[in-house]
Write an enzyme that holds these catalytic residues in place. Sequence first.
Site, PDB file in Angstrom:
ATOM      1  N   TYR A  29      -9.111   4.906   7.994  1.00  0.00           N
ATOM      2  CA  TYR A  29      -9.250   5.247   9.415  1.00  0.00           C
ATOM      3  C   TYR A  29     -10.354   6.301   9.501  1.00  0.00           C
ATOM      4  CZ  TYR A  29      -4.757   2.994  10.553  1.00  0.00           C
ATOM      5  OH  TYR A  29      -3.740   2.087  10.745  1.00  0.00           O
ATOM      6  N   HIS A  46       0.849  -1.206   0.000  1.00  0.00           N
ATOM      7  CA  HIS A  46       0.000   0.000   0.000  1.00  0.00           C
ATOM      8  C   HIS A  46       0.878   1.246   0.000  1.00  0.00           C
ATOM      9  CE1 HIS A  46      -3.979  -1.803   1.686  1.00  0.00           C
ATOM     10  NE2 HIS A  46      -3.443  -2.553   0.759  1.00  0.00           N
ATOM     11  N   PRO A  58      -3.383  -0.260  19.094  1.00  0.00           N
ATOM     12  CA  PRO A  58      -3.191  -0.729  17.707  1.00  0.00           C
ATOM     13  C   PRO A  58      -3.386   0.338  16.626  1.00  0.00           C
ATOM     14  CG  PRO A  58      -5.293  -1.470  18.577  1.00  0.00           C
ATOM     15  CD  PRO A  58      -4.580  -0.821  19.716  1.00  0.00           C
ATOM     16  N   LYS A 107       1.747  -0.619  15.160  1.00  0.00           N
ATOM     17  CA  LYS A 107       3.190  -0.661  15.423  1.00  0.00           C
ATOM     18  C   LYS A 107       3.694  -1.857  16.227  1.00  0.00           C
ATOM     19  CE  LYS A 107       4.436   2.935  13.251  1.00  0.00           C
ATOM     20  NZ  LYS A 107       4.685   2.490  11.883  1.00  0.00           N
ATOM     21  N   TYR A 111       4.261   6.353  10.029  1.00  0.00           N
ATOM     22  CA  TYR A 111       3.438   5.189   9.683  1.00  0.00           C
ATOM     23  C   TYR A 111       4.241   4.155   8.897  1.00  0.00           C
ATOM     24  CZ  TYR A 111      -0.900   2.644   9.018  1.00  0.00           C
ATOM     25  OH  TYR A 111      -1.877   1.675   9.077  1.00  0.00           O
TER      26      TYR A 111
END
Length: 398
Positions: A206, A79, A299, A303, A391
């Site tokens: 998200y 991604h 979560p 990570k 990220y």
Amino acid sequence: MADPIKVGRTQVGIVGAGPAGLILAHLLHLEGIDSVVLEMRTRKYIEERVRAGVLEQGTVELLADMGVGDRLKREGLVHHGVEFRFNGQGHHIDFQALVGRSITIYAQQEVVKDLVAARLASGAPIVFEAADVTVHELTSKSPKIRYRKDGVEHELVCDFIAGCDGFHGVCRASIEKSLTMYERTYPFAWLGILAQAPPSSHELIYANHELGFALLSMRSPEISRLYIQCDPDEDIANWPDARIWEQLHLRFATRDGKWKLTEGPVIQKNIAEMRSFVADPMQYGRLFLAGDAAHIVPPTGAKGLNLAATDARVLARALANFYSSGNTDLMDRYSQICLRRCWKVQHFSWWMTSMLHRIPGESAFDRQRQLAELDYVTSSRAASTALAEHYTGLPFTI
Ligand code: APR
Ligand code: PHB
């Protein structure tokens, strides 16, 4: 008369066959250092345990360099960004354009399967169903691990012990008196489902919605992984599939009404609490803690596995230095190196969590401030670059 204890010997005794223990074991094997992995569960159990599924680019590269990246390369979904959705609108954060990096979706239990296969192929041992593991003489030159296997008592004499036995393990518990613990629990949890449904988006979404957080993730082109924020003491029995789908539709809905969520049979369902936790230092005598045994992140930043992998990497490097030259510099700095990264990741995970969830009891001011933060993060190049950098994974430094 009691049966005699069976005594064995290894260089590094590793407690726990999660990602931290298995990565460490394989890295040590590649350095010619022998280890024994002791795992309380069965192989089937650890290979089927459903956990998260996002690998930082550095974790993917590490697994490939270790020779366990073939299936990941074939089956992992690369991604180049994620979507943040709020006020009924989606905002794409383009990792590739911002930091030139990507993430790969590949379930943690698949990483575990690949590592177990590599370990067993190398002829090195994993003792499954090792019962009543305890650690002893940690400040001596020969720390020991005692355990029971098939009714026989064993003692494993080691040079070093790696406590990779997760948050509820015995290693940290044995040295708790000498640690400072930092902890934060969150007043919400995640209800997660695996559904036999093609993912409704090619990227993770998200969503921050009035009804609470929601996350769309996936495991394959046929399987979706979806989460919704719920109360921490929620009984899963109160969440029949229809209620979960209803909430997911509402929380992901776009203002133009065009976005569609594909439903499918729910094949797994669980509720996970949210916690931030750090034990400092991550070492006592010749016992080193790695992964969830030393720290937990909520979560939201995906990570946990990645942080476990970097601990294992630092520890393997430190042990390799020691065995090749007697140099203890990295061993002495192990905790400091890992905690420096850990706290940055703690901050990122806390930040993502606070930005994306509805906080019980929040004021109208706090809600507006949160929406402004989301607006800023998704519209400012500087802010979205920071998010993309975290990220996809901070650089590995020692
Ligand atoms: N004796 C032997 N093994 C034990 C013991 C014990 N007393 N206690 C726990 N274990 C085993 C568990 O069964 C598990 O297989 O230790 C392993 C720890 O693995 P994880 O919990 O996966 O922890 P870690 O390897 O640090 O990986 C961190 O796992 O918790 C997830 O999402 C988190 O992705 C993160 C990753
Ligand atoms: C998952 O796919 O399980 C997942 C993805 C992203 C997260 C957490 C979990 O932040």
